[in-house]
Design a protein around this motif. Structure first.
Motif, mmCIF file in Angstrom:
data_model
loop_
_atom_site.group_PDB
_atom_site.id
_atom_site.type_symbol
_atom_site.label_atom_id
_atom_site.label_comp_id
_atom_site.label_asym_id
_atom_site.label_seq_id
_atom_site.Cartn_x
_atom_site.Cartn_y
_atom_site.Cartn_z
ATOM 1 N N VAL A 12 43.982 -18.334 40.108
ATOM 2 C CA VAL A 12 44.259 -17.761 38.603
ATOM 3 C C VAL A 12 45.640 -18.399 38.087
ATOM 4 O O VAL A 12 46.572 -18.266 38.934
ATOM 5 N N ARG A 13 45.614 -18.709 37.023
ATOM 6 C CA ARG A 13 46.839 -19.190 36.395
ATOM 7 C C ARG A 13 47.140 -18.319 35.123
ATOM 8 O O ARG A 13 46.306 -18.487 34.170
ATOM 9 N N ASP A 14 48.026 -17.567 35.000
ATOM 10 C CA ASP A 14 48.409 -16.771 33.854
ATOM 11 C C ASP A 14 49.556 -16.011 34.272
ATOM 12 O O ASP A 14 50.327 -15.876 35.470
ATOM 13 N N ASP A 15 50.044 -15.056 33.322
ATOM 14 C CA ASP A 15 51.184 -14.379 33.332
ATOM 15 C C ASP A 15 50.760 -13.052 34.207
ATOM 16 O O ASP A 15 51.595 -12.391 34.722
ATOM 17 N N ARG A 16 49.480 -12.761 34.187
ATOM 18 C CA ARG A 16 49.047 -11.352 34.783
ATOM 19 C C ARG A 16 47.919 -11.678 35.582
ATOM 20 O O ARG A 16 46.788 -12.550 35.247
ATOM 21 N N VAL A 17 47.776 -11.052 36.609
ATOM 22 C CA VAL A 17 46.487 -11.102 37.304
ATOM 23 C C VAL A 17 45.713 -9.616 37.116
ATOM 24 O O VAL A 17 46.433 -8.742 37.142
ATOM 25 N N ARG A 18 44.501 -9.866 36.620
ATOM 26 C CA ARG A 18 43.774 -8.762 36.439
ATOM 27 C C ARG A 18 42.930 -8.043 37.512
ATOM 28 O O ARG A 18 42.012 -8.628 38.348
ATOM 29 N N TRP A 19 43.334 -7.018 37.928
ATOM 30 C CA TRP A 19 42.674 -6.127 38.875
ATOM 31 C C TRP A 19 41.675 -5.015 38.641
ATOM 32 O O TRP A 19 41.573 -4.396 37.565
ATOM 33 N N GLY A 20 40.652 -4.981 39.608
ATOM 34 C CA GLY A 20 39.701 -4.021 39.581
ATOM 35 C C GLY A 20 39.672 -2.990 40.711
ATOM 36 O O GLY A 20 40.122 -3.644 41.862
ATOM 37 N N ILE A 21 39.597 -2.031 40.649
ATOM 38 C CA ILE A 21 39.651 -0.910 41.814
ATOM 39 C C ILE A 21 38.301 -0.331 42.086
ATOM 40 O O ILE A 21 37.703 0.407 41.131
ATOM 41 N N LEU A 22 38.002 -0.501 43.074
ATOM 42 C CA LEU A 22 36.650 -0.105 43.525
ATOM 43 C C LEU A 22 36.995 1.298 44.705
ATOM 44 O O LEU A 22 37.269 1.009 45.856
ATOM 45 N N GLY A 23 36.810 2.505 43.997
ATOM 46 C CA GLY A 23 36.919 3.696 44.854
ATOM 47 C C GLY A 23 38.226 4.556 44.061
ATOM 48 O O GLY A 23 38.863 3.866 43.493
#
Length: 340
Positions: A12-23
């Motif tokens: 991933v190249r960007d200023d932010r990493v996009r997270w998903g939360i499972l739980g």
């Protein structure tokens, strides 16, 4: 809207990493709270088997998308990496679903229910060339990393013993996840993984495993002692409990000194280095409050670098820990539903 994003394999190249939360349990809440303190992390989605629960979690943390199934979260193309925080009996299914959908995965410890499931996950991640890491926050902690450096540099000589314990007083109701075989309950997988991981960190995988435990009426371990041995002659004396508030300390002793961790060794902010003929040296670094943050930072570093494994928490190391935990359970007679 996030701009300037591009992908290179699993990178991933960007200023932010996009997270998903499972739980949506306690550890998911703690991890999300620390993620939100990182300027280069964005929590964009949460998934649960209960939509109302997911929506409540999303409202609490200001998350834009909530899903009432794991599959919907895994299929979200706007998610770079999923943090899997369901009970470890569900890690194989949840993490596997995310990997198959093309998501990178940070999976809570214990990595899986057993070594067989761990092998399946690792093979899937490597086949799909997707990043995966066990959420062993201790390994990413700056204090623990400094300890490893000192040990490898010979500061305490050859490691001879490791002592570590982790116990909670309870009492826990028979329906609690810590006593539920269907959820992988018991002290070993939930708490014993920390002392075992510490021993692995400084000595590698043991050649001999012994164990003794008191079992609950449900058939999971309530109070467990472990003795690990290595061909070098080194030993580790470890314990875990869901019936006693143990010191939660640790010590790594070598032929020329020892390193002692105070209470809370698994997310340390300091340790003391003892060497003959020298004054004791306390080494303190920022760590405890931000232990979850450090593992998230390592995940994001790996994603930006295009790495599919972390050198701090390598998948082969997670497999080795699971083999040791399997051996402990074999010695104490704990089996979970569906295991042979």
């Amino acid at each position: 809207m996030t701009t300037g994003r591009y992908r290179l394999g699993a990178a991933v190249r960007d200023d932010r990493v996009r997270w998903g939360i499972l739980g949506t349990g306690g550890i998911a809440s703690s991890f999300t709270a620390q993620l939100l303190e990182l300027p280069d992390a964005e929590v964009v989605a949460v998934g649960s088997r209960n939509l109302a629960t997911a929506m409540g979690f999303a409202e609490r943390f200001g998350i834009s998308r909530a899903y009432g199934s794991w599959a919907e979260l895994a299929a979200d193309e706007g998610v770079d990496v999923v943090y899997v925080a369901v009970p470890h009996s569900a890690h194989r299914a949840a993490a596997g679903l995310c990997l198959e959908a093309g998501r990178a995965v940070l999976c809570e410890k214990a990595f899986t229910l057993n070594a067989r499931e761990a092998v399946e996950l690792v093979e899937l991640a490597r086949e799909r060339r997707r990043f995966m890491m066990e959420a062993m926050w201790s390994y990413c902690n700056p204090v623990m990393r400094r300890m490893v450096e000192l040990v490898r540099d010979g500061a305490i000589g050859e490691v001879r013993t490791v002592h570590a314990d982790y116990g909670l007083p309870g009492p826990y109701d028979p329906t609690h996840r810590l006593r539920d075989p269907a959820q992988g309950g018991g002290a070993t997988l939930d708490l014993g993984v920390y002392p075992v991981a510490l021993a692995h960190l400084v000595l590698g995988e043991p050649s001999e495993v012994q164990g003794r435990a008191e079992l609950t009426p449900e058939g999971v371990d309530a109070n467990t002692g472990m003795l690990l041995g290595w061909d070098s002659g080194a030993v580790a004396l470890l314990s875990c409990s869901i019936t006693a508030d143990t010191p939660m300390t640790a010590a790594v002793t070598g032929s020329a000194g020892r390193i002692e961790f105070p209470r809370g060794f698994f997310y340390p902010e300091r340790f003391v280095l003892h060497r003959p003929g020298r004054e004791a040296e306390e080494i303190a670094l920022e760590g405890r409050r931000n232990s979850l943050r450090h593992e998230a930072m390592e995940v994001m570093r790996c994603l930006r670098a295009g790495e599919t494994e972390s050198p701090l928490v390598p998948l082969d190391g997670s497999l080795a820990v699971m083999r040791t935990l399997d051996a402990v359970r074999d010695r104490i007679g704990v089996r979970y539903p569906g295991e042979e």
